[in-house]
Scaffold this motif. Structure first.
Motif, PDB file in Angstrom:
ATOM      1  N   TYR A 249     -15.477  17.594   2.696  1.00  0.00           N
ATOM      2  CA  TYR A 249     -14.767  16.496   3.335  1.00  0.00           C
ATOM      3  C   TYR A 249     -13.910  16.987   4.500  1.00  0.00           C
ATOM      4  N   ALA A 250     -13.770  16.116   5.495  1.00  0.00           N
ATOM      5  CA  ALA A 250     -13.095  16.471   6.741  1.00  0.00           C
ATOM      6  C   ALA A 250     -11.679  16.987   6.484  1.00  0.00           C
ATOM      7  N   GLU A 251     -11.344  18.057   7.207  1.00  0.00           N
ATOM      8  CA  GLU A 251     -10.035  18.709   7.214  1.00  0.00           C
ATOM      9  C   GLU A 251      -9.752  19.559   5.975  1.00  0.00           C
ATOM     10  N   VAL A 252     -10.644  19.557   4.986  1.00  0.00           N
ATOM     11  CA  VAL A 252     -10.460  20.424   3.817  1.00  0.00           C
ATOM     12  C   VAL A 252     -10.955  21.816   4.183  1.00  0.00           C
ATOM     13  N   THR A 253     -10.046  22.802   4.208  1.00  0.00           N
ATOM     14  CA  THR A 253     -10.395  24.133   4.697  1.00  0.00           C
ATOM     15  C   THR A 253      -9.780  25.232   3.836  1.00  0.00           C
ATOM     16  N   GLU A 254     -10.298  26.420   4.011  1.00  0.00           N
ATOM     17  CA  GLU A 254      -9.692  27.673   3.550  1.00  0.00           C
ATOM     18  C   GLU A 254      -9.386  27.706   2.059  1.00  0.00           C
ATOM     19  N   GLY A 255     -10.252  27.107   1.272  1.00  0.00           N
ATOM     20  CA  GLY A 255     -10.094  27.203  -0.167  1.00  0.00           C
ATOM     21  C   GLY A 255      -9.100  26.260  -0.788  1.00  0.00           C
ATOM     22  N   ILE A 256      -8.483  25.393   0.004  1.00  0.00           N
ATOM     23  CA  ILE A 256      -7.484  24.478  -0.565  1.00  0.00           C
ATOM     24  C   ILE A 256      -8.113  23.493  -1.536  1.00  0.00           C
ATOM     25  N   GLU A 257      -9.454  23.349  -1.490  1.00  0.00           N
ATOM     26  CA  GLU A 257     -10.121  22.439  -2.422  1.00  0.00           C
ATOM     27  C   GLU A 257      -9.875  22.837  -3.882  1.00  0.00           C
ATOM     28  N   ASN A 258      -9.744  24.133  -4.119  1.00  0.00           N
ATOM     29  CA  ASN A 258      -9.484  24.594  -5.486  1.00  0.00           C
ATOM     30  C   ASN A 258      -8.099  24.167  -5.959  1.00  0.00           C
ATOM     31  N   LEU A 259      -7.120  24.288  -5.079  1.00  0.00           N
ATOM     32  CA  LEU A 259      -5.762  23.886  -5.415  1.00  0.00           C
ATOM     33  C   LEU A 259      -5.679  22.374  -5.606  1.00  0.00           C
ATOM     34  N   ILE A 260      -6.370  21.618  -4.753  1.00  0.00           N
ATOM     35  CA  ILE A 260      -6.391  20.158  -4.875  1.00  0.00           C
ATOM     36  C   ILE A 260      -6.970  19.755  -6.233  1.00  0.00           C
ATOM     37  N   TYR A 261      -8.057  20.388  -6.602  1.00  0.00           N
ATOM     38  CA  TYR A 261      -8.724  20.067  -7.872  1.00  0.00           C
ATOM     39  C   TYR A 261      -7.837  20.395  -9.070  1.00  0.00           C
ATOM     40  N   GLN A 262      -7.266  21.585  -9.077  1.00  0.00           N
ATOM     41  CA  GLN A 262      -6.429  21.999 -10.207  1.00  0.00           C
ATOM     42  C   GLN A 262      -5.168  21.145 -10.297  1.00  0.00           C
ATOM     43  N   SER A 263      -4.607  20.772  -9.158  1.00  0.00           N
ATOM     44  CA  SER A 263      -3.397  19.949  -9.149  1.00  0.00           C
ATOM     45  C   SER A 263      -3.678  18.550  -9.677  1.00  0.00           C
TER      46      SER A 263
ATOM     47  N   GLY B  28       0.796  -1.215   0.000  1.00  0.00           N
ATOM     48  CA  GLY B  28       0.000   0.000   0.000  1.00  0.00           C
ATOM     49  C   GLY B  28       0.833   1.270   0.000  1.00  0.00           C
ATOM     50  N   SER B  29       0.438   2.235  -0.818  1.00  0.00           N
ATOM     51  CA  SER B  29       1.062   3.557  -0.861  1.00  0.00           C
ATOM     52  C   SER B  29       0.114   4.489  -1.596  1.00  0.00           C
ATOM     53  N   TRP B  30       0.324   5.789  -1.443  1.00  0.00           N
ATOM     54  CA  TRP B  30      -0.507   6.728  -2.186  1.00  0.00           C
ATOM     55  C   TRP B  30      -0.234   6.666  -3.687  1.00  0.00           C
ATOM     56  N   GLU B  31       0.988   6.297  -4.061  1.00  0.00           N
ATOM     57  CA  GLU B  31       1.264   6.158  -5.492  1.00  0.00           C
ATOM     58  C   GLU B  31       0.389   5.060  -6.090  1.00  0.00           C
ATOM     59  N   GLN B  32       0.219   3.970  -5.329  1.00  0.00           N
ATOM     60  CA  GLN B  32      -0.643   2.875  -5.770  1.00  0.00           C
ATOM     61  C   GLN B  32      -2.105   3.315  -5.839  1.00  0.00           C
ATOM     62  N   PHE B  33      -2.535   4.130  -4.893  1.00  0.00           N
ATOM     63  CA  PHE B  33      -3.939   4.542  -4.807  1.00  0.00           C
ATOM     64  C   PHE B  33      -4.249   5.776  -5.665  1.00  0.00           C
ATOM     65  N   TYR B  34      -3.220   6.431  -6.180  1.00  0.00           N
ATOM     66  CA  TYR B  34      -3.424   7.735  -6.812  1.00  0.00           C
ATOM     67  C   TYR B  34      -4.424   7.738  -7.972  1.00  0.00           C
ATOM     68  N   PRO B  35      -4.435   6.758  -8.867  1.00  0.00           N
ATOM     69  CA  PRO B  35      -5.441   6.812  -9.943  1.00  0.00           C
ATOM     70  C   PRO B  35      -6.869   6.912  -9.415  1.00  0.00           C
TER      71      PRO B  35
ATOM     72  N   ILE C 299     -11.231  13.036  -6.928  1.00  0.00           N
ATOM     73  CA  ILE C 299     -11.080  14.489  -6.854  1.00  0.00           C
ATOM     74  C   ILE C 299     -11.717  15.162  -8.076  1.00  0.00           C
ATOM     75  N   LEU C 300     -11.424  14.647  -9.240  1.00  0.00           N
ATOM     76  CA  LEU C 300     -11.942  15.260 -10.466  1.00  0.00           C
ATOM     77  C   LEU C 300     -13.449  15.074 -10.595  1.00  0.00           C
ATOM     78  N   ARG C 301     -13.960  13.972 -10.129  1.00  0.00           N
ATOM     79  CA  ARG C 301     -15.408  13.749 -10.166  1.00  0.00           C
ATOM     80  C   ARG C 301     -16.135  14.686  -9.209  1.00  0.00           C
ATOM     81  N   GLU C 302     -15.577  14.883  -8.023  1.00  0.00           N
ATOM     82  CA  GLU C 302     -16.255  15.685  -7.005  1.00  0.00           C
ATOM     83  C   GLU C 302     -16.244  17.175  -7.334  1.00  0.00           C
ATOM     84  N   GLY C 303     -15.114  17.695  -7.792  1.00  0.00           N
ATOM     85  CA  GLY C 303     -15.007  19.122  -8.050  1.00  0.00           C
ATOM     86  C   GLY C 303     -14.883  19.919  -6.762  1.00  0.00           C
ATOM     87  N   PRO C 304     -14.448  21.168  -6.843  1.00  0.00           N
ATOM     88  CA  PRO C 304     -14.180  21.980  -5.646  1.00  0.00           C
ATOM     89  C   PRO C 304     -15.367  22.127  -4.700  1.00  0.00           C
ATOM     90  N   GLU C 305     -16.563  22.262  -5.220  1.00  0.00           N
ATOM     91  CA  GLU C 305     -17.726  22.494  -4.363  1.00  0.00           C
ATOM     92  C   GLU C 305     -17.999  21.315  -3.438  1.00  0.00           C
TER      93      GLU C 305
END
Length: 399
Positions: free
Chosen positions: A269-283, A245-252, A258-264
């Motif tokens: 989701y827990a611990e997602v704060t202060e607009g970082i959802e936009n950066l997560i989505y774009q990344s 197990g690793s995040w590289e394995q789980f990344y796909p 992330i792409l299905r959910e979108g920033p809104e």
């Protein structure tokens, strides 16, 4: 029968963990060792290297007498909540003491620090709030506030060290739970928390062992750092899953989510704060590997661990609303036991203050269902064909 408790991840179980378990038994004078162990996702916000049943077998082979699961909500939480869940379960199952490894190596400095922060709680919180407003990370804010109170004087625990920080939170949790469980600590030996492996030294960090494996070392080549029984368990897991197990394995799967959910939706989701959802989505749109993704998201304000916990909750669908619906553990999930552990449960069963559950089918409340779901998502990430393994695996018995 006297029981000493330890709170562990065993990701994987190595020689340092074996030393901890042995010393916990010796220092406490206990008849048995009870381990509260994280399930399929861990406190640093990562999928486990191997599943919880493999790690339970490692624990039993290393001399642990009872292995119980730390529910997902605590296993993937910040240090204070991780500690709260672990100590609450050890208290509920009747442990007279608990023992943790620390850089400090003595319990008195922790007791002094706990007393200081209890007596100056309002001042401490004001310092933290003031530091956060300057834009520095939460862990750094905690440390600045602590140093402001202690003035760097001797006699207090060094809360810049990772195991000391967690140890302090164990004591804090016991106090808040009004528990009579006695805290003990032993000196952490060998490698530090994040150190790479060092050739010739028998004790390495779990982080170092995992990194060495993902850089191309075989399980056999890491045998210097782990008991033979752990090596055997890792080989069996490798044969079953064909991977670790690793995040590289789980990344796909994470990227798809992330792409299905979108920033809104991500901000729910827990611990997602202060607009970082936009950066997560774009990344996620840009990065085709997990490490590239993390390089785009990580900043001075958010530690890697905090970001990974956000990603864990996004992956498993764990929302702020669900997080706020829980307070304390509602059951004890038994993963494994020795003959001594079995005798202890028979002796203590009338005095255990939470329901003792040995079958996933009996996890009927929302906390238990969350654990079942987390296991399903873990097995999916590992590309396992056995998605019902949670329901078909009984507690492991080592007579």
């Amino acid at each position: 029968m006297k029981a000493v408790g330890i709170i562990v991840e065993y990701n994987p179980l190595h020689n340092g963990h074996l030393h901890h378990a042995q010393q916990a038994r010796a220092e406490s004078g206990a008849d048995l060792v009870v381990a509260v162990m994280s399930g399929q996702f861990l406190q640093r916000g990562e999928p486990a290297f191997v599943d919880k049943w493999t790690r339970t077998q490692m624990a039993l082979d290393a001399g642990i007498d009872l292995v119980i699961e730390l529910p997902y909500i605590y296993a993937t939480a910040q240090a204070s909540d991780f500690a709260k869940g672990g100590v609450a379960l050890l208290d509920a199952i009747g442990c007279e003491s608990f023992c943790f490894g620390s850089e400090q190596g003595q319990i008195a400095p922790f007791l002094n620090s706990l007393q200081l922060l209890t007596e100056h709680a309002a001042e401490y919180q004001a310092f933290i709030h003031e530091a956060i407003q300057t834009g520095i990370s939460y862990p750094k804010s905690l440390n600045n506030a602590y140093l402001a109170l202690t003035g760097g004087q001797p006699g207090f625990a060094d809360l810049t060290q990772p195991n000391n920080i967690l140890g302090f939170h164990y004591l804090e949790a016991a106090q808040r739970l009004s528990s009579s469980i006695k805290p003990l600590t032993i000196q952490r030996i060998g490698a530090n928390f994040h150190d790479p492996i060092t050739v010739g030294l028998p004790i390495a960090s779990a982080t170092g062992i995992r990194e060495a494996f993902f850089k191309g070392n075989s399980v056999e080549e890491l045998s210097t750092y782990m008991p033979e029984s752990s090596i055997s368990s890792l080989k069996k897991a490798e044969k079953e899953y064909g991977k670790f197990g690793s995040w590289e394995q789980f990344y796909p799967l994470l990227r798809f989510t992330i792409l299905r959910e979108g920033p809104e939706n991500l901000k729910l989701y827990a611990e997602v704060t202060e607009g970082i959802e936009n950066l997560i989505y774009q990344s996620a749109k840009t990065a085709d590997s997990f490490e590239i993704f993390m390089s785009l998201v990580k900043s001075k304000r958010y530690t890697r661990t905090r970001i990974q916990r956000m990603l864990t909750h996004i992956y498993t669908g764990f929302t702020w609303q669900t997080l706020h619906s829980f307070q304390l553990p509602s059951y004890i999930r038994l993963l494994g036991m020795s003959e001594i552990g079995k005798s202890y449960l028979n002796h203590k069963k009338k005095n255990i203050s939470l329901p003792l559950i040995s079958r996933a089918a009996d996890l009927s409340d929302s906390m238990g269902k969350l654990d079942i779901h987390a296991t399903t998502m873990y097995l999916q990430g590992m590309e396992s064909v056995h998605l019902k393994k949670e329901f078909t695996t009984p507690p492991i018995y080592r007579g």
